[in-house]
Design a protein around this motif. Structure first.
Motif, short mmCIF file in Angstrom:
data_model
loop_
_atom_site.label_atom_id
_atom_site.label_comp_id
_atom_site.label_asym_id
_atom_site.label_seq_id
_atom_site.Cartn_x
_atom_site.Cartn_y
_atom_site.Cartn_z
N THR A 119 -0.68 1.01 4.66
CA THR A 119 -1.06 0.70 5.89
C THR A 119 -2.75 0.67 5.85
O THR A 119 -3.26 -0.38 7.01
N SER A 120 -3.38 1.81 5.48
CA SER A 120 -5.02 1.72 5.33
C SER A 120 -5.59 0.90 4.52
O SER A 120 -6.79 0.82 5.34
N ASN A 121 -4.69 0.00 4.11
CA ASN A 121 -5.61 -1.15 3.15
C ASN A 121 -5.03 -2.37 3.88
O ASN A 121 -5.14 -3.65 2.76
N ILE A 122 -4.61 -2.57 5.00
CA ILE A 122 -3.82 -3.65 4.90
C ILE A 122 -5.23 -4.97 4.82
O ILE A 122 -4.73 -5.71 4.93
N PHE B 224 -7.23 -10.22 2.87
CA PHE B 224 -8.28 -10.16 2.36
C PHE B 224 -8.19 -11.18 1.13
O PHE B 224 -8.36 -12.20 0.53
N ILE B 225 -7.49 -10.01 0.01
CA ILE B 225 -7.09 -10.84 -1.28
C ILE B 225 -6.33 -11.99 -0.68
O ILE B 225 -5.96 -12.78 -1.93
N VAL B 226 -4.73 -11.68 -0.45
CA VAL B 226 -4.10 -12.65 -0.15
C VAL B 226 -4.62 -14.07 0.15
O VAL B 226 -4.35 -15.27 -0.86
N ILE B 227 -5.85 -14.03 0.85
CA ILE B 227 -6.05 -15.59 1.94
C ILE B 227 -6.93 -15.93 0.87
O ILE B 227 -7.51 -16.93 0.36
N ILE C 125 -5.26 -17.31 -2.04
CA ILE C 125 -4.50 -18.62 -1.43
C ILE C 125 -5.65 -20.05 -1.85
O ILE C 125 -5.44 -20.63 -2.05
N ALA C 126 -6.92 -19.65 -1.62
CA ALA C 126 -7.74 -20.40 -1.23
C ALA C 126 -8.51 -21.23 -2.85
O ALA C 126 -9.03 -21.87 -2.96
N MET C 127 -7.93 -20.32 -3.40
CA MET C 127 -8.47 -20.26 -5.07
C MET C 127 -7.38 -21.40 -5.50
O MET C 127 -7.58 -22.38 -6.71
#
Length: 73
Positions: free
Chosen positions: A31-34, A39-42, A45-47
């Motif tokens: 939860t603290s690193n949500i 940002f990693i998922v975005i 997806i962008a890559m």
């Protein structure tokens, strides 16, 4: 100059990174690193999107790939 750099410090510590103070005191690591995971998922997806666009451009054959296409070749 000292006041300038202290102003930058104040901007980041008390302004831009303030939401992270809320997550710092949570007990659950996930939860603290949500925000970081978001940002990693975005970024992933962008890559994937960017690589798909590059493949589509490469498949269209618009680029001149001859030896004389660029002066440095």
């Amino acid at each position: 100059m000292r006041a300038f750099f202290e102003g930058i410090e104040d901007l980041f510590v008390n302004g831009l990174f303030f939401p992270y103070d809320f997550f710092r005191f949570m007990e659950n690591w996930w939860t603290s690193n949500i925000i970081n995971w978001t940002f990693i998922v975005i970024g992933a997806i962008a890559m994937v999107y960017w690589l798909g666009q590059l493949k589509k451009y490469d498949a269209s054959g618009e680029e001149d790939k001859s030896i004389t296409a660029h002066s440095y070749l």
